[in-house]
Design a protein around this motif. Structure first.
Motif: not given
Length: 361
Positions: A96-105
Motif C-alpha cells: 500500500v502506497r500513497q500517491y498524489s493525484l495529478c490529473g484533471d479534477p
C-alpha cells in the motif's frame, strides 16, 4: 467531517456550508451506529475501488518518473477530488502506497498518478514502473486531501500565490495550476530538480509561460529559501511540496511572516514536536522499548521488528495501526474513527504516550 478553516487563518464560516457538513456528519453517525466494526478489527474507512491501467507514459526525459492513468474496472465515474488530494494505492503485490493525484479534477472518468523510481526503496515504486502496464488491475481508496488549495473563499484576502515544487513534489501542485489560472489570483511557480531531464511534466507546464520558473539545482546547489520565496507581498500564500530540507528551510524563513500563509506537504515523516520519551511493551514477549523524545514509536518498533507493517509514516493511511492493551495513548492523528480509538487502536507513526503502553505485538 470538520468544517474547513477559512484561508488566511480567518475564523468566519459559510453558514450554508456549515449546515451541509452538519447534515453529512449526522448521516455518517447513523451509518456508524448501524455498521459497527467487528470486535478487534479496524474499521475500513477508505473503501477500495477496483481500477485498471488505461495509459502510462514516461513523464521525464530520463524515464525516472512514470505517469499512470487508470479508470474504474466497471466503467463508472470515479469519486470527486480536489487539487492536492492523494489516494491509497494497493498494488498487485499487496503493498500500500500513497500517491498524489495529478490529473484533471473535472475529469472523473480516470485518475492519474506519477511515481519516481527509487532503486533502493521498499519496492513500491519499482512495482509501479515494472508491473502497472496497460491492462493491469489494482485498487485505490477514495481521495483524501491533506494539502488543499484554499482560494476564492468567503472574504478571501490572499493577493498572490507562490507554488514551490521539488522533484516529484510537482504532482499535487500540478492540479492547482488550472484552478489558479481560472481565478483572478496572481500566482507564480518555481520547480526545482537536479537536472532538467529529471523534472516531470515540463510540456504541460510550458503552457503557463514565464509564470513557471524551472530551476536546475545540480547535485550540490539546492535553492535556498530566499531564492524560492523572493519578495513576497503581504497577504501572499505559499504552497510547497518537496524534500524535508526544502520544507524546513521555508518554514524557518516564514516563521516571522504572520502576513503569509504557508501550506506544505513533505515526502517523509514530519519531525516529532513536543515529544517526551516513553516506553512500549510488546504483549507477546514482554520486551520493552524506549522511545526517545525525538523518535516516533514506529521507528522504535521497526528497529526490532523490521517486518512491521507501515506506509505513509504521517498518520494518513492507518497501515501501522496497533492495538493498545494497557496505558493511555496521546493520539496525534485524526485518521482513526471514534470507534477505533475507543477500541484501543493507536498509530505509532505519529501518536505518543506518557509512561508505558502495552501493545498487541
Amino acid at each position: 467531517m470538520a468544517v474547513p478553516a477559512h484561508a488566511h487563518r480567518k475564523f468566519r464560516r459559510d453558514p450554508l456550508m456549515i449546515a451541509v457538513l452538519l447534515g453529512y456528519d449526522a448521516i455518517n453517525w447513523v451509518d456508524g451506529r448501524i455498521s459497527l466494526p467487528a470486535p478487534g478489527a479496524v474499521r475500513e474507512t477508505n473503501e477500495s475501488i477496483d481500477v485498471v491501467v488505461t495509459d502510462r507514459i514516461a513523464a521525464t526525459d530520463d524515464e525516472s518518473v512514470t505517469a499512470v492513468t487508470f479508470a474504474a474496472t466497471d466503467g463508472a465515474p470515479l469519486p470527486a477530488w480536489s487539487a492536492g488530494a492523494h489516494v491509497d494505492v494497493t498494488l498487485p503485490s499487496g503493498r500500500v502506497r500513497q500517491y498524489s493525484l495529478c490529473g484533471d479534477p473535472a475529469d472523473l472518468s480516470c485518475y492519474r498518478i506519477a511515481v519516481r523510481l527509487i532503486p533502493d526503496g521498499r519496492g513500491g515504486s519499482a512495482e509501479v514502473h515494472n508491473d502497472l502496464v496497460v491492462g493491469a488491475e489494482f485498487s485505490v481508496g477514495r481521495p483524501r486531501n491533506a494539502f488543499p488549495l484554499a482560494v476564492g473563499g468567503h472574504n478571501q484576502t490572499t493577493s498572490a500565490v507562490r507554488l514551490i515544487a521539488g522533484g516529484i513534489g510537482v504532482t499535487p501542485v500540478l492540479a492547482m495550476l488550472d484552478i489558479l489560472d481560472r481565478t483572478s489570483t496572481q500566482w507564480s511557480m518555481i520547480y526545482c530538480g537536479r537536472t532538467r531531464d529529471s523534472l516531470a511534466f515540463l510540456d504541460e507546464l510550458g503552457r503557463f509561460g514565464d509564470r513557471v520558473t524551472i530551476r536546475e539545482d545540480g547535485p550540490h546547489r539546492p535553492a535556498g529559501a530566499e531564492e524560492l520565496l523572493g519578495d513576497l507581498a503581504c497577504d501572499s500564500a505559499v504552497y510547497a511540496c518537496g524534500p524535508p530540507a526544502m520544507i524546513d528551510a521555508l518554514r524557518g524563513a516564514l516563521v516571522d511572516r504572520s502576513d503569509v500563509e504557508f501550506h506544505y506537504e513533505r515526502f517523509s515523516a514530519a519531525p516529532v514536536v513536543d515529544g517526551r520519551p516513553f516506553d512500549l511493551r510488546f504483549a507477546s514477549s514482554g520486551e520493552v522499548l524506549r522511545v526517545a523524545a525525538d523518535q516516533t514509536a514506529l521507528s522504535a518498533i521497526l528497529g526490532v521488528r523490521a517486518d512491521a507493517t507501515y506506509s505513509c509514516q504521517q498518520g494518513f493511511c492507518r497501515s501501522c495501526a496497533v492495538r493498545v492493551l494497557d496505558g493511555v495513548p496521546d493520539h496525534r492523528s485524526t485518521a482513526l474513527s471514534r470507534d477505533e480509538v475507543d477500541a484501543g487502536y493507536f498509530l505509532p507513526c505519529v501518536s505518543r504516550a506518557e509512561g508505558c503502553l502495552t501493545i498487541d505485538l
